[in-house]
Write a protein that holds these residues in place. Structure first.
Motif, PDB file in Angstrom:
ATOM      1  N   THR A  97       0.835  -1.198   0.000  1.00 30.72           N
ATOM      2  CA  THR A  97       0.000   0.000   0.000  1.00 30.72           C
ATOM      3  C   THR A  97       0.872   1.252   0.000  1.00 30.72           C
ATOM      4  O   THR A  97       1.767   1.372   0.837  1.00 30.72           O
ATOM      5  CB  THR A  97      -0.921   0.011   1.242  1.00 30.72           C
ATOM      6  N   PRO A  98       0.645   2.188  -0.918  1.00 29.91           N
ATOM      7  CA  PRO A  98       1.427   3.423  -0.899  1.00 29.91           C
ATOM      8  C   PRO A  98       1.225   4.196   0.408  1.00 29.91           C
ATOM      9  O   PRO A  98       0.109   4.310   0.905  1.00 29.91           O
ATOM     10  CB  PRO A  98       0.874   4.226  -2.082  1.00 29.91           C
ATOM     11  N   VAL A  99       2.332   4.688   0.959  1.00 34.59           N
ATOM     12  CA  VAL A  99       2.319   5.472   2.195  1.00 34.59           C
ATOM     13  C   VAL A  99       2.943   6.827   1.903  1.00 34.59           C
ATOM     14  O   VAL A  99       4.071   6.902   1.403  1.00 34.59           O
ATOM     15  CB  VAL A  99       3.111   4.772   3.322  1.00 34.59           C
ATOM     16  N   LEU A 115      11.639   8.049   3.895  1.00 36.70           N
ATOM     17  CA  LEU A 115      11.700   7.408   2.584  1.00 36.70           C
ATOM     18  C   LEU A 115      12.416   6.069   2.644  1.00 36.70           C
ATOM     19  O   LEU A 115      12.004   5.097   2.008  1.00 36.70           O
ATOM     20  CB  LEU A 115      12.347   8.344   1.568  1.00 36.70           C
ATOM     21  N   CYS A 116      13.478   5.994   3.439  1.00 36.16           N
ATOM     22  CA  CYS A 116      14.221   4.738   3.566  1.00 36.16           C
ATOM     23  C   CYS A 116      13.468   3.700   4.385  1.00 36.16           C
ATOM     24  O   CYS A 116      13.731   2.508   4.263  1.00 36.16           O
ATOM     25  CB  CYS A 116      15.605   4.990   4.159  1.00 36.16           C
ATOM     26  N   SER A 117      12.527   4.133   5.207  1.00 30.75           N
ATOM     27  CA  SER A 117      11.758   3.176   6.003  1.00 30.75           C
ATOM     28  C   SER A 117      10.578   2.601   5.233  1.00 30.75           C
ATOM     29  O   SER A 117       9.850   1.766   5.750  1.00 30.75           O
ATOM     30  CB  SER A 117      11.268   3.823   7.304  1.00 30.75           C
ATOM     31  N   GLY A 118      10.394   3.055   4.006  1.00 36.28           N
ATOM     32  CA  GLY A 118       9.352   2.466   3.172  1.00 36.28           C
ATOM     33  C   GLY A 118       8.269   3.413   2.710  1.00 36.28           C
ATOM     34  O   GLY A 118       7.377   3.017   1.965  1.00 36.28           O
ATOM     35  N   ALA A 119       8.316   4.680   3.134  1.00 37.71           N
ATOM     36  CA  ALA A 119       7.318   5.638   2.649  1.00 37.71           C
ATOM     37  C   ALA A 119       7.555   5.908   1.171  1.00 37.71           C
ATOM     38  O   ALA A 119       8.692   5.910   0.701  1.00 37.71           O
ATOM     39  CB  ALA A 119       7.398   6.944   3.439  1.00 37.71           C
ATOM     40  N   ASP A 120       6.485   6.136   0.450  1.00 35.45           N
ATOM     41  CA  ASP A 120       6.583   6.436  -0.976  1.00 35.45           C
ATOM     42  C   ASP A 120       6.796   7.917  -1.237  1.00 35.45           C
ATOM     43  O   ASP A 120       7.297   8.300  -2.283  1.00 35.45           O
ATOM     44  CB  ASP A 120       5.310   5.966  -1.684  1.00 35.45           C
TER      45      ASP A 120
END
Length: 161
Positions: A97-99, A115-120
């Motif tokens: 799912t985009p975050v 951003l490095c933790s997975g946020a888009d």
């Protein structure tokens, strides 16, 4: 932490039409949550609001959204933890799912960490609603085509762009 819910594709098939994109706004400041909800709904999105990280995880597990707008400074579970839970969830319907992080934490270090933790994407407060709407549309139009190669729950060390 996240219960298993029905998939977006199943919901769309059940009603026999393309589903309206669902956005989960995770924001503890009521005025900001109301502003986001109102503008997103007027733009044609189905919006759900969660006021803390635990409520967000419950909402995500019960009815996975198409996109998550996530504050970082939240009661109960912070946004960093919520993003981590989403990205490591075994169901790709959830983990991909985009975050978009939407936060007052404006330092370059915080942005890179997000951003490095997975946020888009990462938007700082104060924000322009036009910018938020543009980035929501952009992430939803990308869909999961950029995620298929990642595999479920991977955030790697690189920003998802």
């Amino acid at each position: 932490m996240l219960p298993s819910g029905g998939s977006r594709g199943q919901r769309a098939r059940q009603v026999g039409m393309k589903a309206t994109p669902r956005v989960l706004v995770v924001e503890d400041e009521r005025a900001i949550a109301a502003l986001l909800r109102g503008r997103l709904e007027r733009a044609g999105y189905d919006v759900q609001v969660a006021g803390d990280g635990l409520a967000a995880c419950k909402a995500i597990g019960e009815n996975p959204p198409d996109l998550i707008l996530l504050d970082l400074v939240l009661p109960v579970l912070d946004g960093w933890k919520v993003c981590s839970i989403v990205r490591t969830f075994p169901d790709p319907e959830v983990s991909r799912t985009p975050v978009i992080m939407l936060t007052s934490q404006a330092s370059q270090e915080d942005r890179l960490r997000g951003l490095c933790s997975g946020a888009d994407d990462y938007i700082t407060k104060p924000f322009s609603m036009e910018d938020v709407l543009l980035r929501v549309r952009e992430q939803l139009s990308r869909g999961r085509r950029g995620r298929a190669a990642d595999g479920p729950g991977t955030s790697g060390g690189e920003p998802r762009r």
